[in-house]
Design an enzyme around this catalytic site. Structure first.
Site, PDB file in Angstrom:
ATOM      1  N   SER A 149     -20.140  57.579 -61.915  1.00 53.68           N
ATOM      2  CA  SER A 149     -20.581  56.144 -61.076  1.00 53.68           C
ATOM      3  C   SER A 149     -19.706  56.522 -59.550  1.00 53.68           C
ATOM      4  O   SER A 149     -18.534  57.504 -59.993  1.00 53.68           O
ATOM      5  CB  SER A 149     -20.029  54.861 -61.553  1.00 53.68           C
ATOM      6  N   TYR A 162     -14.273  50.136 -66.863  1.00 52.97           N
ATOM      7  CA  TYR A 162     -15.558  50.901 -66.491  1.00 52.97           C
ATOM      8  C   TYR A 162     -14.934  51.954 -65.386  1.00 52.97           C
ATOM      9  O   TYR A 162     -15.484  52.992 -65.511  1.00 52.97           O
ATOM     10  CB  TYR A 162     -16.438  49.808 -65.737  1.00 52.97           C
TER      11      TYR A 162
END
Length: 262
Positions: A149, A162
């Protein structure tokens, strides 16, 4: 569409919807012989992915399992044993914990971190380890593509946990690329926002419209990316066109990273 995956055996974790579904369908459309479709919870959505894969011309093999469980990873990899190999493994399964106010350190606990690391990092490691013999059995150099990501590089995402887990996954991509060469290439794709059902299930229709408009205004390419916008980059990294690419992290975020200073 070019048949860059002609006769290939492809495995995709977290493939019931979103980017995983797009990768599975894209590999099938590019000539894959079979696609191993892993899912964790939603059998109905996984069946839809399987139908799309079959429609695109590949055999679909459904395998339920949690990549955070080592035995499940072995089971997912074993689904490819009848074919004798895996040509491309996409470690796409991932989870998050939402805590948008990152100054509120009380919004996350140790269980949040452990759950995200178990799936996002350890899961990718276990899947790669479980699939290694079949990857090494591929007649040509096999490929692993990890879904990381932009949060891994910017430290901004749905939560600190995350972003940290994706940062770890990106670093692990380098480690695995080094130790699995020369038989297996390992790379990572780093999406930004992806307009997937994950958001639609959590936001009202008007909120989704507002979010898409916000993203369009925030990124240089002025588009809110869809799974189909991202999957081509992931498929490229696993294809023969990238046969001399390993240990790379490819940002596919409509230019969102340009707003950050590294």
């Amino acid at each position: 569409m070019s048949k860059t995956f002609a006769d290939c055996i492809v495995a995709v974790t977290g493939a019931s919807t979103g980017l995983g579904r797009a990768i599975a369908q894209g590999a099938a459309a590019r000539g894959a012989e079979a696609v191993i479709i892993n899912y964790h919870a939603n059998a109905a959505e996984a069946d839809e992915t399987a139908a799309l894969v079959e429609e695109a011309g590949a055999k679909a093999v459904l395998v339920r399992g949690d990549v955070g469980d080592d035995e499940d990873c072995k089971k997912i990899a074993a689904a490819a044993e009848p074919f004798g190999r895996i040509d491309a493994l996409f470690n796409n399964a991932g989870v998050t914990a939402v805590a948008l106010d990152q100054s509120d350190l009380g919004a996350l606990n140790s269980e949040d971190f452990m759950r995200l690391y178990r799936v996002n990092v350890v899961g990718a490691y276990q899947m790669t380890r479980g699939a290694r013999p079949l990857l090494e059995a591929a007649p040509k150099r096999a490929a692993v593509v990890n879904t990381s990501s932009i949060a891994a590089l910017t430290g901004v995402g749905s939560s600190i946990a995350y972003a940290a887990s994706k940062g770890a996954l990106t670093t692990m991509t380098l480690c695995l690329a080094r130790v699995l060469a020369p038989k297996i290439r390992v790379n990572a794709v780093c999406p930004g926002f992806i307009d997937t059902p994950w958001f639609a299930k959590r936001l009202a229709a008007d909120q989704m419209d507002d979010l898409r408009e916000h993203i369009k205004n925030a990124v240089p390419l002025k588009e809110a990316s869809t799974a189909e916008d991202i999957c081509g980059a992931a498929l490229f990294l696993a294809s023969p066109d990238a046969r001399h690419v390993t240990g790379e992290t490819l940002l596919v975020d409509a230019g969102a990273h340009l707003a950050f200073s590294f």
